[in-house]
Design a protein around this motif. Structure first.
Motif, mmCIF file in Angstrom:
data_model
loop_
_atom_site.group_PDB
_atom_site.id
_atom_site.type_symbol
_atom_site.label_atom_id
_atom_site.label_comp_id
_atom_site.label_asym_id
_atom_site.label_seq_id
_atom_site.Cartn_x
_atom_site.Cartn_y
_atom_site.Cartn_z
ATOM 1 N N THR A 109 0.884 -1.163 0.000
ATOM 2 C CA THR A 109 0.000 0.000 0.000
ATOM 3 C C THR A 109 0.927 1.219 0.000
ATOM 4 N N GLU A 111 0.570 4.628 1.705
ATOM 5 C CA GLU A 111 0.373 5.800 2.562
ATOM 6 C C GLU A 111 1.664 6.593 2.752
ATOM 7 N N ARG A 140 1.344 -8.563 -1.211
ATOM 8 C CA ARG A 140 1.189 -8.933 0.196
ATOM 9 C C ARG A 140 1.437 -10.431 0.275
ATOM 10 N N GLU A 142 0.557 -13.080 1.510
ATOM 11 C CA GLU A 142 -0.545 -13.732 2.227
ATOM 12 C C GLU A 142 -0.137 -15.146 2.644
ATOM 13 N N GLY A 152 -4.834 -12.915 -3.929
ATOM 14 C CA GLY A 152 -3.539 -13.133 -4.557
ATOM 15 C C GLY A 152 -2.439 -12.634 -3.644
ATOM 16 N N ASP A 159 -5.552 2.737 -5.234
ATOM 17 C CA ASP A 159 -5.485 3.340 -3.912
ATOM 18 C C ASP A 159 -5.383 4.842 -4.037
ATOM 19 N N GLU A 283 -14.960 -8.780 -0.188
ATOM 20 C CA GLU A 283 -14.606 -7.375 0.044
ATOM 21 C C GLU A 283 -13.936 -6.815 -1.210
ATOM 22 N N GLN A 286 -12.357 -0.687 0.336
ATOM 23 C CA GLN A 286 -12.416 -0.206 1.715
ATOM 24 C C GLN A 286 -11.990 1.244 1.755
ATOM 25 N N HIS A 317 -8.127 5.016 0.477
ATOM 26 C CA HIS A 317 -9.325 4.422 -0.108
ATOM 27 C C HIS A 317 -8.900 3.430 -1.174
HETATM 28 N N1 5CA Z 1 -4.316 1.631 1.796
HETATM 29 C C1 5CA Z 1 -5.637 1.127 1.957
HETATM 30 C C2 5CA Z 1 -6.620 1.794 1.069
HETATM 31 S S1 5CA Z 1 -5.900 2.356 -0.354
HETATM 32 C C3 5CA Z 1 -5.646 -0.379 1.730
HETATM 33 O O1 5CA Z 1 -4.645 -0.962 1.429
HETATM 34 N N2 5CA Z 1 -6.810 -0.961 1.889
HETATM 35 S S2 5CA Z 1 -7.108 -2.538 1.862
HETATM 36 O O2 5CA Z 1 -6.105 -3.234 2.569
HETATM 37 O O3 5CA Z 1 -8.429 -2.687 2.324
HETATM 38 O O4 5CA Z 1 -7.042 -3.008 0.375
HETATM 39 C C4 5CA Z 1 -7.936 -2.434 -0.576
HETATM 40 C C5 5CA Z 1 -8.617 -3.506 -1.375
HETATM 41 O O5 5CA Z 1 -7.653 -4.305 -2.061
HETATM 42 C C6 5CA Z 1 -9.405 -4.502 -0.551
HETATM 43 O O6 5CA Z 1 -10.676 -4.003 -0.256
HETATM 44 C C7 5CA Z 1 -9.475 -5.704 -1.477
HETATM 45 O O7 5CA Z 1 -10.546 -5.553 -2.388
HETATM 46 C C8 5CA Z 1 -8.172 -5.618 -2.215
HETATM 47 N N3 5CA Z 1 -7.215 -6.624 -1.705
HETATM 48 C C9 5CA Z 1 -6.602 -6.623 -0.501
HETATM 49 N N4 5CA Z 1 -5.821 -7.708 -0.362
HETATM 50 C C10 5CA Z 1 -5.934 -8.414 -1.531
HETATM 51 C C11 5CA Z 1 -5.372 -9.633 -2.008
HETATM 52 N N5 5CA Z 1 -4.515 -10.348 -1.277
HETATM 53 N N6 5CA Z 1 -5.730 -10.068 -3.249
HETATM 54 C C12 5CA Z 1 -6.589 -9.348 -3.998
HETATM 55 N N7 5CA Z 1 -7.139 -8.194 -3.589
HETATM 56 C C13 5CA Z 1 -6.825 -7.724 -2.373
#
Ligand code: 5CA
Length: 445
Positions: A109, A111, A140, A142, A152, A159, A283, A286, A317
């Motif tokens: 991310t 920030e 990430r 995971e 993934g 973002d 989800e 967010q 966001h």
């Molecule tokens: N910095 C904040 C907002 S920009 C952020 O990182 N938010 S988050 O962690 O919620 O991620 C935003 C969106 O990315 C999630 O709502 C989800 O739809 C998507 N996301 C998060 N992790 C994964 C993943 N491992 N694989 C696919 N999509 C993902």
């Protein structure tokens, strides 16, 4: 595109290790190929849909005044040491060192990086409000990457980051994001319900997740059945109008809707029993307000009207752009394959020639193909020398919402057949009418 010249490596067999429909169908339709756990190549068909989804996200962001830029995937660890997240982020962060032994990371991310850009170039309240965003790959690590692009390790995210002078202004940015997200998902033919959630490693107290209801979703959700009746539709909402955006926020978030992280059984019990719903959701986005968490630790300040320096109020966001393809398929498929909503379909219409090599059929297909292209649509013409059954199966699998079937028998009567992938209903009409019908569907989107 002519199918004979395209690269569409469809699979006949159902991949054994894919547990959910969207993962299976993306592999079978030749959209993605796994390269290692949670890391995928986007094959031409998948790449096309990804770009369509991305375009909608860009358009809806810019409609509300957010400004696109592009930050790199690799970041310096030093930036993250400033905010304290280099150590706090844990094993999900992929840490790398370069040839000089400098600590780097693949951004999960942004920030810190956006705050760094802001502090370097913005110094006055006059430059606010400001919202910058990008669509970029994230990583990430995971523990359990699964369900294909749904969870993934490398994934595409939009973002965005808002910078405001006061908490009040930042809450307007938060509400404006909510409005733009609702429109984004609706344009893709998806209902995503904003739910109170937990902020996790991003921080802050105000946060909503957007969930698409699906049995295969990873989150458990609790909601008042009536929230599913609320739609944004074609309302004309001024993104700069504070009351307009707050109104939408209140309308969409006043009924009970929470993920398991924030679920409160006592509050839920107040919802009339016949409306208490427990389900699962994906989800797809967010939004967060976290105030001065990063601006204070990293020194992102502006000089206010009173001449004093003050840290800016921020939020971030996110939209899961690559995950959205999984969510779209979970919400739109049947036993024969994908059913793309018109807003994101990789090709607008499929043309199936039942008798390749027959002069009349070939000629009619060519004419349709060229007319659609001249009208700015993107047709996929199955011009292979294959049996009709095989051609139909491929079209059903890849899920184009409309199919035109052309054969010598129909042409004798001057007609072709137009079939809706969603309803399966077919109608005979002249080729001219078929073109008109399809063009009208896409102009009315
Ligand atoms: N910095 C904040 C907002 S920009 C952020 O990182 N938010 S988050 O962690 O919620 O991620 C935003 C969106 O990315 C999630 O709502 C989800 O739809 C998507 N996301 C998060 N992790 C994964 C993943 N491992 N694989 C696919 N999509 C993902």
């Amino acid at each position: 595109m002519r199918l004979s010249r395209y690269f569409l490596p469809v699979l006949k067999e159902t991949p054994a290790d894919a547990q959910i429909a969207s993962h299976r169908l993306m592999l079978r339709a030749g959209m993605i190929r796994q390269q290692s756990a949670g890391i995928y190549s986007w094959l031409p068909l998948g790449y096309k849909v990804l770009k369509n989804v991305e375009n909608i996200v860009h358009e809806e962001q810019q409609r509300v005044g957010h400004i696109p830029l592009l930050m790199p995937t690799l970041q310096s660890a030093d930036l993250w040491r400033e905010s304290g997240r280099y150590d706090a982020y844990g094993d999900e962060m992929l840490r790398i060192s370069d040839r000089h032994g400098r600590d780097m990371l693949y951004g999960p991310t942004n920030e810190e990086m956006i705050t760094d850009i802001f502090r370097a170039h913005v110094g006055s309240y006059k430059d606010l409000p400001l919202t910058l965003y990008h669509i970029q790959w994230k990583f990430r690590d995971e523990v359990r990457p699964r369900f294909g692009v749904m969870r993934g390790r490398e994934f595409l995210m939009k973002d965005g980051y808002n910078f405001d002078l006061t908490k009040e202004d930042a809450m307007h940015s938060y509400n404006r994001h909510l409005v733009s997200y609702l429109r984004t998902y609706e344009r893709m033919g998806l209902q995503a319900i904003p739910m109170r959630a937990d902020s996790g490693p991003i921080g802050g107290d105000d946060t909503h997740e957007f969930l698409v209801l699906a049995d295969t979703g990873e989150s458990e959700v609790f909601y008042d059945k009536n929230v599913t009746d609320i739609k944004l539709g074609n309302r004309d909402i001024d993104p700069y109008n504070v009351d307009d955006c707050r109104g939408v926020m209140e309308e969409f978030t006043s009924l009970y809707a929470r993920t398991d992280e924030t679920h409160d059984a006592a509050e839920f019990a107040k919802v009339p029993q016949e409306r208490q719903m427990t389900a699962r959701g994906i989800e797809v986005g967010q939004i967060f307000y976290f105030g001065t968490k990063y601006s204070e630790s990293m020194g992102a300040e502006v000089v206010g009207q009173d001449g004093k320096k003050t840290p800016v109020h921020m939020g971030s966001h996110g939209i899961g752009v690559s995950r959205l393809l999984g969510a779209l398929i979970e919400a739109n498929h049947d036993e024969n394959g994908i059913i793309w909503p018109e807003g994101v379909t990789p090709f607008h219409v499929g043309i199936v020639n039942l008798k390749q090599g027959d002069d009349e059929a070939d000629g009619a297909c060519e004419a349709l193909y060229k007319s659609f292209q001249a009208l700015g649509l993107d047709p996929l013409y199955d011009d292979r020398k294959e049996r009709a059954g095989g051609k139909f199966a491929t079209m059903d699998l890849i899920g184009l919402p409309w199919r035109i079937t052309v054969g010598p028998r129909g042409l004798k009567n001057g007609v072709v057949e137009v079939t809706s992938r969603r309803t399966g209903e077919s109608e005979e009409m002249t080729p001219e009418m078929a073109i008109q019908k399809i063009v009208k569907i896409y102009t009315n989107l």
